[in-house]
Design a protein around this motif. Sequence first.
Motif, short mmCIF file in Angstrom:
data_model
loop_
_atom_site.label_atom_id
_atom_site.label_comp_id
_atom_site.label_asym_id
_atom_site.label_seq_id
_atom_site.Cartn_x
_atom_site.Cartn_y
_atom_site.Cartn_z
N GLN A 316 0.84 -1.20 0.00
CA GLN A 316 0.00 0.00 0.00
C GLN A 316 0.88 1.25 0.00
OE1 GLN A 316 -2.81 1.42 -0.31
NE2 GLN A 316 -3.90 -0.50 -0.58
N MET A 317 1.85 1.22 0.88
CA MET A 317 2.72 2.38 1.01
C MET A 317 3.45 2.65 -0.31
SD MET A 317 4.21 1.84 4.80
CE MET A 317 5.61 2.91 4.68
N PHE A 318 3.86 1.58 -0.94
CA PHE A 318 4.59 1.73 -2.20
C PHE A 318 3.71 2.41 -3.24
CE2 PHE A 318 5.34 0.05 -6.47
CZ PHE A 318 6.64 0.47 -6.67
N GLU A 324 9.29 9.50 -7.29
CA GLU A 324 10.74 9.41 -7.13
C GLU A 324 11.13 8.14 -6.36
OE1 GLU A 324 13.95 12.25 -5.07
OE2 GLU A 324 12.10 13.22 -5.74
N ILE A 325 10.40 7.91 -5.29
CA ILE A 325 10.68 6.74 -4.47
C ILE A 325 10.34 5.47 -5.22
CG2 ILE A 325 9.99 5.51 -2.37
CD1 ILE A 325 9.73 8.24 -1.05
N LYS A 326 9.21 5.50 -5.91
CA LYS A 326 8.81 4.32 -6.69
C LYS A 326 9.90 3.94 -7.67
CE LYS A 326 3.78 4.65 -6.82
NZ LYS A 326 2.64 4.89 -7.69
N LYS A 327 10.44 4.98 -8.31
CA LYS A 327 11.44 4.72 -9.34
C LYS A 327 12.69 4.10 -8.71
CE LYS A 327 13.18 6.63 -13.57
NZ LYS A 327 13.25 7.77 -14.45
N ARG A 328 13.07 4.65 -7.59
CA ARG A 328 14.25 4.11 -6.92
C ARG A 328 14.05 2.65 -6.56
NH1 ARG A 328 15.93 7.50 -1.86
NH2 ARG A 328 16.87 5.56 -1.13
N ILE A 329 12.88 2.36 -6.04
CA ILE A 329 12.59 0.97 -5.65
C ILE A 329 12.56 0.07 -6.87
CG2 ILE A 329 10.81 -0.54 -4.69
CD1 ILE A 329 10.12 1.69 -2.75
N SER A 330 11.91 0.55 -7.91
CA SER A 330 11.79 -0.27 -9.12
C SER A 330 13.16 -0.59 -9.70
CB SER A 330 10.96 0.46 -10.17
OG SER A 330 9.72 0.79 -9.64
N ASN A 331 14.04 0.41 -9.68
CA ASN A 331 15.38 0.17 -10.23
C ASN A 331 16.16 -0.84 -9.41
OD1 ASN A 331 15.00 1.84 -12.36
ND2 ASN A 331 15.77 3.66 -11.29
N LEU A 332 15.77 -0.98 -8.17
CA LEU A 332 16.43 -1.92 -7.28
C LEU A 332 16.19 -3.36 -7.71
CD1 LEU A 332 17.99 -0.85 -4.89
CD2 LEU A 332 16.08 -1.47 -3.44
N PHE A 333 14.97 -3.59 -8.20
CA PHE A 333 14.61 -4.96 -8.57
C PHE A 333 15.15 -5.29 -9.95
CE2 PHE A 333 11.21 -4.04 -5.45
CZ PHE A 333 11.49 -5.06 -4.58
N LEU A 357 5.61 4.07 -17.39
CA LEU A 357 4.96 4.93 -16.40
C LEU A 357 5.96 6.02 -16.02
CD1 LEU A 357 2.15 4.61 -15.14
CD2 LEU A 357 3.27 3.71 -13.13
N THR A 358 5.63 7.23 -16.26
CA THR A 358 6.53 8.31 -15.89
C THR A 358 5.82 9.24 -14.91
OG1 THR A 358 5.79 9.59 -17.75
CG2 THR A 358 7.79 8.30 -18.07
N GLU A 359 6.58 10.16 -14.43
CA GLU A 359 6.04 11.04 -13.40
C GLU A 359 4.78 11.77 -13.88
OE1 GLU A 359 7.67 14.09 -10.06
OE2 GLU A 359 8.96 13.54 -11.72
N SER A 360 4.78 12.18 -15.13
CA SER A 360 3.65 12.97 -15.62
C SER A 360 2.37 12.14 -15.64
CB SER A 360 3.95 13.54 -17.00
OG SER A 360 4.34 12.48 -17.87
N ASN A 361 2.48 10.83 -15.98
CA ASN A 361 1.27 10.02 -16.02
C ASN A 361 0.64 9.90 -14.65
OD1 ASN A 361 3.12 9.40 -18.04
ND2 ASN A 361 1.88 7.63 -18.65
N GLN A 362 1.51 9.99 -13.66
CA GLN A 362 1.02 9.84 -12.29
C GLN A 362 -0.06 10.86 -11.97
OE1 GLN A 362 2.11 7.95 -9.25
NE2 GLN A 362 2.21 6.61 -11.01
N PHE A 363 0.05 12.00 -12.54
CA PHE A 363 -0.93 13.04 -12.23
C PHE A 363 -1.96 13.19 -13.32
CE2 PHE A 363 2.74 14.27 -9.65
CZ PHE A 363 2.12 14.23 -8.42
N SER A 364 -2.19 12.12 -14.04
CA SER A 364 -3.11 12.24 -15.15
C SER A 364 -4.50 12.68 -14.69
CB SER A 364 -3.20 10.93 -15.92
OG SER A 364 -3.50 9.91 -15.02
#
Lengths: 437, 266
Positions: A316-318, A324-333, A357-364
């Motif tokens: 849920q938190m993810f 920014e955080i999502k991207k960092r986590i995703s790159n980890l995997f 999925l980019t930052e801009s889509n997040q605020f669609s």
Amino acid sequence: MNENIIEVKGLTKIYVDGNVLAVDDISFNIKKGEIFALLGPNGAGKTTTISMLATLLDVTKGSALVNGYDVKKESDKVRRSIGIVFQEPSLDNEMKGRENLELHGILYGMPKKQRREKIKEVLKLVDLEEKANIYTKNYSGGMKRRLEIARGLLHEPKVLFLDEPTLGLDPQTRRKIWEKIKELNQGDSEITILITTHYMEEADELANRICIMDHGKIIALDTSENLKKQISGDIIDIEFEKIEDHTKLPIIISSLKQLPNIKNISFGNSSQENMSLDMKLPPGINPEMIKMRMKEMMSDPKKLLKAFKKYPMASQMFLNAPFEIKKRISNLFTEDFIDQIPEGIKEEIIKIRKGELTESNQFSTPEISVSCENGSKCLSPIIQKINDNGLSIKSINMHQPKLEDVFLHFVGSAIREESSDRVKGIKSMIKMRQLRK
Amino acid sequence: MSDLNLLLKKNNFSVIWILAKRELFEFVRNKPRIITAIVQGIFFLLVFSAGFAFIGIRIQGISVDPRAFTASGIAAIMILFTGIFGGMSVLRDKMFGFMRELIVAPVNRRILMTGKTLGVALQTLIQVEIILCLGVAFGFFGYDVSLIWRLILVIPIAFLASVGIVGVGLTISTRIRDFQSFGLIQTFIVLPMFWLSGALFAFNNVPVPMQIAMMMNPFTYSVDLIRYVVLGVSFFPFWLDLIVMFAFGIIMIFLGAWSFNKMELS
């Protein structure tokens, strides 16, 4: 007119055997004829406070005057000035309703004639005249509560203490008891009522002033209206239709901020806010610890995976985390781990990794939450501003902050303050007491 | 002196009386309890007196009807059972919350305790008299006009005896938190005081070690004095019985008052 019937100054209670600081240096005044509510979660120190005011518990530090009498030195006079309805039932079930009242009258030294008259009066007040000659073991929960209130009033106290008076009662009975409490306060006698509760709506409904307590401290003290204003006045949640041009959003926000009466504008609506990393932690958890753990996890995909599997909340938190955080986590995997990611978030992580999925889509379909002084007045200028900027609104929802929001706001933030300082404080205080002996 | 002033306040009398009445009512209104008391009395009397009927009992050289001996002993024992468990009604009040109502009232705790003690003592008197009257009805004591005043004289003696016993009950009940401890109290306090009181066994019929144990039991003297009043014979001189009863009563009531005063309700 406005004299104080209860004055509490620096009241403190430490249970020495349990090393518990139950009430921590609280001060407040209660005016004559007021209904004053102590609101707080279980274990906040409400009952301890009432017990000290009722001279049932010794005061560790500080002072309290009830009806002008010192609870430490003039306990008999204090006791005569107060009526009390305890949190737990305190009737003698082997006696009839009327006998319970009789005994109470005698305990408080009422002469026979006055006793009889007063018993009649209070029985009428709580609608128990017909049940007075029944054993109280055959009473329902609500009837018992009403009889206890009647008993508390029998000796004409100046102050009535009600400790969780509607705990465990059904809604109808609760309403009835609320009505009775209001009736009491409005009568000629102008009895002052101190009520403790953890029901927000009860405090909201009854009390002139509400004192929010947690961990033995007063967190907020004001009228219900003022407390609600303190968080944000009215709240307007606005959801936009899909936005193509993302530069428009900041422009809108800054132009909205120029409108009068606007206090604050935030992304996302208020209910989602709680799910972010700033979420309300359960009591007893040190936020610093969590932050440290998080940092550790953010650099190790194995640990992160474990956390996702163990705590559903982590996923849920993810999902609610900033991009920014999502991207960092995703790159980890890396590829090796992708298969092990739990289903709920796997798709999102793959998308982010592929760059779909980019930052801009997040605020669609962005949402903003506007808090303002007077919602109904702000509403039309807000809509106008948004329309002027060429955005269309999908939905708009205005609501007043509930007392519950206030409660969570105050209590929630207080939990974070809990740290080792508090424990240290208690320990040093107890040590000092022991040394003095 | 302050205690005397406390007692002389008019309201305190009414408080003591209403609390005593409360205990009494609880007993009298509880029909199963009364029936139990009577049936249990009949049972005890018939069984024990039948069982001990052929044992020769001589007190101070005088031969005593064993049925009268056991009947008077059982009557005395009622003080022990009712007194201790009556004193423990404080525990019930504590658990069902009524104790809060009492201690938040502007009444001295010693007054509360006095009322409670008086109530339980009156309860025990009823129990004692039930047994004695049953004994008379069965003809265990013979038929004699003097029995009437003997039964009346028992009242103050039994009252005095029960004050000490209620003190024991009060002291215990202010210290324990739940009913689970009842078994312990039964085993370690009530039953030893019962078996070693001489209520069923004649003092001079038992071996010396047991005699010593019996002499150390304060309740032995209460049994002895009640027997003296009812039958006219006793193992110990009546003044010794009285001294021990007074001493025990005073000690226990002070101990009870002290722990009642210290009692905290969490």
